[in-house]
Enzyme design. Sequence first.
Site, PDB file in Angstrom:
ATOM      1  N   GLY A  14       0.809  -1.226   0.000  1.00  0.00           N
ATOM      2  CA  GLY A  14       0.000   0.000   0.000  1.00  0.00           C
ATOM      3  C   GLY A  14       0.835   1.266   0.000  1.00  0.00           C
ATOM      4  N   ALA A  17       2.437   2.869  -5.278  1.00  0.00           N
ATOM      5  CA  ALA A  17       2.109   1.926  -6.362  1.00  0.00           C
ATOM      6  C   ALA A  17       0.798   1.208  -6.063  1.00  0.00           C
ATOM      7  CB  ALA A  17       3.253   0.933  -6.545  1.00  0.00           C
ATOM      8  N   GLU A  49       8.330  12.466  -4.099  1.00  0.00           N
ATOM      9  CA  GLU A  49       7.659  13.750  -3.874  1.00  0.00           C
ATOM     10  C   GLU A  49       7.590  14.650  -5.094  1.00  0.00           C
ATOM     11  OE1 GLU A  49       9.444  15.272  -0.184  1.00  0.00           O
ATOM     12  OE2 GLU A  49       7.848  14.109   0.736  1.00  0.00           O
ATOM     13  N   ALA A  50       8.256  14.280  -6.169  1.00  0.00           N
ATOM     14  CA  ALA A  50       8.198  15.127  -7.370  1.00  0.00           C
ATOM     15  C   ALA A  50       7.664  14.298  -8.523  1.00  0.00           C
ATOM     16  CB  ALA A  50       9.587  15.660  -7.702  1.00  0.00           C
ATOM     17  N   LYS A  78       5.215  22.406 -10.118  1.00  0.00           N
ATOM     18  CA  LYS A  78       6.573  22.147 -10.617  1.00  0.00           C
ATOM     19  C   LYS A  78       6.621  22.441 -12.115  1.00  0.00           C
ATOM     20  CE  LYS A  78       9.826  18.354 -11.361  1.00  0.00           C
ATOM     21  NZ  LYS A  78      10.088  16.917 -11.191  1.00  0.00           N
ATOM     22  N   GLU A 342      15.044  12.494 -12.500  1.00  0.00           N
ATOM     23  CA  GLU A 342      14.024  13.142 -13.342  1.00  0.00           C
ATOM     24  C   GLU A 342      12.619  12.766 -12.865  1.00  0.00           C
ATOM     25  OE1 GLU A 342      14.032  15.393 -15.708  1.00  0.00           O
ATOM     26  OE2 GLU A 342      16.119  15.601 -16.288  1.00  0.00           O
ATOM     27  N   THR A 344      10.847  10.026 -12.200  1.00  0.00           N
ATOM     28  CA  THR A 344      10.117   9.175 -13.140  1.00  0.00           C
ATOM     29  C   THR A 344       9.432   7.968 -12.508  1.00  0.00           C
ATOM     30  OG1 THR A 344      12.332   8.339 -13.612  1.00  0.00           O
ATOM     31  CG2 THR A 344      11.302   9.725 -15.284  1.00  0.00           C
TER      32      THR A 344
HETATM   33  C1  LIG Z   1      15.580   8.203  -2.547  1.00  0.00           C
HETATM   34  C2  LIG Z   1      14.331   8.100  -3.358  1.00  0.00           C
HETATM   35  C3  LIG Z   1      13.727   9.247  -3.874  1.00  0.00           C
HETATM   36  C4  LIG Z   1      12.589   9.157  -4.672  1.00  0.00           C
HETATM   37  N1  LIG Z   1      12.045  10.283  -5.214  1.00  0.00           N
HETATM   38  C5  LIG Z   1      11.033  10.158  -6.109  1.00  0.00           C
HETATM   39  C6  LIG Z   1      10.489  11.283  -6.762  1.00  0.00           C
HETATM   40  O1  LIG Z   1      10.869  12.427  -6.505  1.00  0.00           O
HETATM   41  N2  LIG Z   1       9.509  11.091  -7.679  1.00  0.00           N
HETATM   42  C7  LIG Z   1       9.046   9.840  -7.982  1.00  0.00           C
HETATM   43  O2  LIG Z   1       8.197   9.716  -8.862  1.00  0.00           O
HETATM   44  N3  LIG Z   1       9.494   8.778  -7.320  1.00  0.00           N
HETATM   45  C8  LIG Z   1      10.479   8.893  -6.417  1.00  0.00           C
HETATM   46  N4  LIG Z   1      10.943   7.791  -5.775  1.00  0.00           N
HETATM   47  C9  LIG Z   1      10.284   6.501  -5.991  1.00  0.00           C
HETATM   48  C10 LIG Z   1       9.016   6.431  -5.167  1.00  0.00           C
HETATM   49  O3  LIG Z   1       9.309   6.610  -3.801  1.00  0.00           O
HETATM   50  C11 LIG Z   1       8.353   5.089  -5.358  1.00  0.00           C
HETATM   51  O4  LIG Z   1       8.274   4.786  -6.708  1.00  0.00           O
HETATM   52  C12 LIG Z   1       6.951   5.130  -4.829  1.00  0.00           C
HETATM   53  O5  LIG Z   1       6.947   5.557  -3.515  1.00  0.00           O
HETATM   54  C13 LIG Z   1       6.315   3.786  -4.927  1.00  0.00           C
HETATM   55  O6  LIG Z   1       6.783   2.950  -3.947  1.00  0.00           O
HETATM   56  P1  LIG Z   1       6.097   1.538  -3.842  1.00  0.00           P
HETATM   57  O7  LIG Z   1       4.655   1.715  -3.604  1.00  0.00           O
HETATM   58  O8  LIG Z   1       6.508   0.713  -5.000  1.00  0.00           O
HETATM   59  O9  LIG Z   1       6.822   0.903  -2.560  1.00  0.00           O
HETATM   60  P2  LIG Z   1       6.697   1.251  -1.007  1.00  0.00           P
HETATM   61  O10 LIG Z   1       6.398   2.657  -0.748  1.00  0.00           O
HETATM   62  O11 LIG Z   1       7.928   0.675  -0.370  1.00  0.00           O
HETATM   63  O12 LIG Z   1       5.458   0.401  -0.529  1.00  0.00           O
HETATM   64  C14 LIG Z   1       5.559  -0.990  -0.327  1.00  0.00           C
HETATM   65  C15 LIG Z   1       4.303  -1.484   0.369  1.00  0.00           C
HETATM   66  O13 LIG Z   1       4.393  -2.899   0.502  1.00  0.00           O
HETATM   67  C16 LIG Z   1       4.040  -3.246   1.813  1.00  0.00           C
HETATM   68  N5  LIG Z   1       4.712  -4.492   2.163  1.00  0.00           N
HETATM   69  C17 LIG Z   1       5.999  -4.844   1.971  1.00  0.00           C
HETATM   70  N6  LIG Z   1       6.228  -6.074   2.468  1.00  0.00           N
HETATM   71  C18 LIG Z   1       5.053  -6.506   2.957  1.00  0.00           C
HETATM   72  C19 LIG Z   1       4.630  -7.695   3.613  1.00  0.00           C
HETATM   73  N7  LIG Z   1       5.466  -8.703   3.883  1.00  0.00           N
HETATM   74  N8  LIG Z   1       3.352  -7.790   3.991  1.00  0.00           N
HETATM   75  C20 LIG Z   1       2.460  -6.784   3.742  1.00  0.00           C
HETATM   76  N9  LIG Z   1       2.800  -5.634   3.148  1.00  0.00           N
HETATM   77  C21 LIG Z   1       4.086  -5.499   2.761  1.00  0.00           C
HETATM   78  C22 LIG Z   1       4.483  -2.089   2.667  1.00  0.00           C
HETATM   79  O14 LIG Z   1       3.824  -2.044   3.887  1.00  0.00           O
HETATM   80  C23 LIG Z   1       4.091  -0.917   1.760  1.00  0.00           C
HETATM   81  O15 LIG Z   1       2.734  -0.632   1.964  1.00  0.00           O
HETATM   82  C24 LIG Z   1      12.043   7.878  -4.942  1.00  0.00           C
HETATM   83  C25 LIG Z   1      12.605   6.736  -4.365  1.00  0.00           C
HETATM   84  C26 LIG Z   1      13.740   6.830  -3.587  1.00  0.00           C
HETATM   85  C27 LIG Z   1      14.335   5.574  -3.000  1.00  0.00           C
END
Ligand SMILES: Cc1cc2nc3c(=O)[nH]c(=O)nc-3n(C[C@H](O)[C@H](O)[C@H](O)COP(=O)(O)OP(=O)(O)OC[C@H]3O[C@@H](n4cnc5c(N)ncnc54)[C@H](O)[C@@H]3O)c2cc1C
Length: 511
Positions: A14, A17, A49-50, A78, A342, A344
């Site tokens: 959650g 993505a 955040e961007a 932005k 960027e 993305t």
């Molecule tokens: C340093 C950094 C800077 C970034 N800056 C940007 C930006 O400026 N712009 C941009 O577009 N993107 C940016 N990103 C990318 C962006 O943060 C991610 O693409 C976005 O937050 C999506 O993350 P996610 O949902 O894939 O994963 P996460 O946010 O990690 O979510 C994973 C989910 O899976 C759940 N989960 C994991 N394991 C289990 C389990 N065993 N059981 C149940 N639940 C589980 C967690 O609880 C969580 O809800 C950045 C990333 C990084 C690392």
Amino acid sequence: MSAEPVRQIVIAGGGSAGWMAAAALATLVPGVRITLVESDEIGIVGVGEASIPPIHLFNGLIGLAEDEFVKATQATFKLGIEFVGWLNQGHRYFHPFGRYGDDFGAAPFHQHWLRARQLGDPSPFAAYSLTTQAAMLGRFQRPGDDPRSIFSTFSYAFHFDAALYARHLRSVATERGVLRREGKIAHVELNPENGHIAALELDDGGRLAGDLFLDCTGFRSLLLGEALGVPYHDWTRYLPCNRALAVPSGKVPETTPFTRSTAHKAGWQWRIPLQHRTGNGIVYSSAHLSDDEAAATLLANLDSQPLDDPRPLRFTTGRRDSFWHGNCIALGLASGFLEPLESTSIHLIQSGITRLLHWFPDARFDPRIAAEYNRQTVIEFERVRDFLVLHYRANERTDSDFWRSCREMQIPDTLADKIEMFRLSGRLLPRELDVFQEASWLAVLLGQGIDPIGHDPLADDRRPTELDRILTGMRGAVASAAQAMPTQSQWIDAHCRAPQLTPGKELDAVW
Ligand SMILES: Cc1cc2nc3c(=O)[nH]c(=O)nc-3n(C[C@H](O)[C@H](O)[C@H](O)COP(=O)(O)OP(=O)(O)OC[C@H]3O[C@@H](n4cnc5c(N)ncnc54)[C@H](O)[C@@H]3O)c2cc1C
């Protein structure tokens, strides 16, 4: 006889993505039951955040009202990214979300500008971009839709609080029927006959069976990576940074309508102004910089007081070998990671969701559909990768081994060909599924010092005096349009000022 439809979708994770997928599928796929499982104990990455302008398409797709979204996520606007010190120390350039100049004659605008420059005109390319000029003055308004107006030549995206964004999408999705399940996935049960995922077993004994599974579990990639064993392609040889430290700092009185990326000795620092605070972080290569040095550099270069200790994040740049395998599709960090230079990642999530909607399967999960989804997604990742690599490769910094090795690295042929064609004639090789349009490539190629030695002969269709008159007129129009726009603060006050929150207590205040 038609095949059985997909009836049950299980979304694992959650973060942005998971909730983006949940909100979109709940809005657009009829007759399905969607369950999302997430673990508050594990939490989310929470630093995205961007964004980039295509986010408007996603917001439109799920019907988000923009001003409400801005208020709910403490967002600012932005207009692009300012790159400081990327070519060499002291140099800066802007990557705007919008076009340069106005096309005339048979050649594109930038070819006329290149010719004028070769004839001795010193005007910078940025003088023809309303987006850049407005950004430098701290101005913002929404673009107009009359294509004859200069105010239609720019676009924009948002800076937002990532945790509030996930919460906002969560409320949209749950209002539209998505069931949220709190719990930790302990085991992924596979169907022994076809290797598809049958169910997720939770550590509290619960079991979530489904037809289609979305892996949104972040870097862990619990379903696609761990359970299904889909390998990861490591792109560290092209993009050497593998760590980040993120820290929020206080809000600044006048927020800039752009992200700033400042190059340091072995990486770079982001600054993202929000309504209630500023997001900052440093991205670096652990082979060239220690964690302590990175933290010291980050904290020494903040515009305002830090509100917390820097939070470490580790990553390996790259992508999964395939994104859709059997009945499982990975989105977000579970599918791969390209550093945030960027902004993305959220776009790649959105694009994956849109592609999934385009290729939405029935319960047969025909592998030809997955193959096409994977083909397109691989290309899209590679396009973004090439664009990012360009920033590192075309540097002239002499202050560290990091920048020297970036200059000397072997780059993908697709990028090398693009750079060489531009150097030769100022022409851009178009590539399928590239989210970055011509203006973006021009901004970064020129900003990173790639200087074409020629120009398109079709741009020789004007006498030099006429060319000078046209270009002078355009520069004037851009400068006065930028001056006529309100400041970002004025715009936000008039349309979408968010409630005052105490940074660090955002979620308590909203929920
Ligand atoms: C340093 C950094 C800077 C970034 N800056 C940007 C930006 O400026 N712009 C941009 O577009 N993107 C940016 N990103 C990318 C962006 O943060 C991610 O693409 C976005 O937050 C999506 O993350 P996610 O949902 O894939 O994963 P996460 O946010 O990690 O979510 C994973 C989910 O899976 C759940 N989960 C994991 N394991 C289990 C389990 N065993 N059981 C149940 N639940 C589980 C967690 O609880 C969580 O809800 C950045 C990333 C990084 C690392």
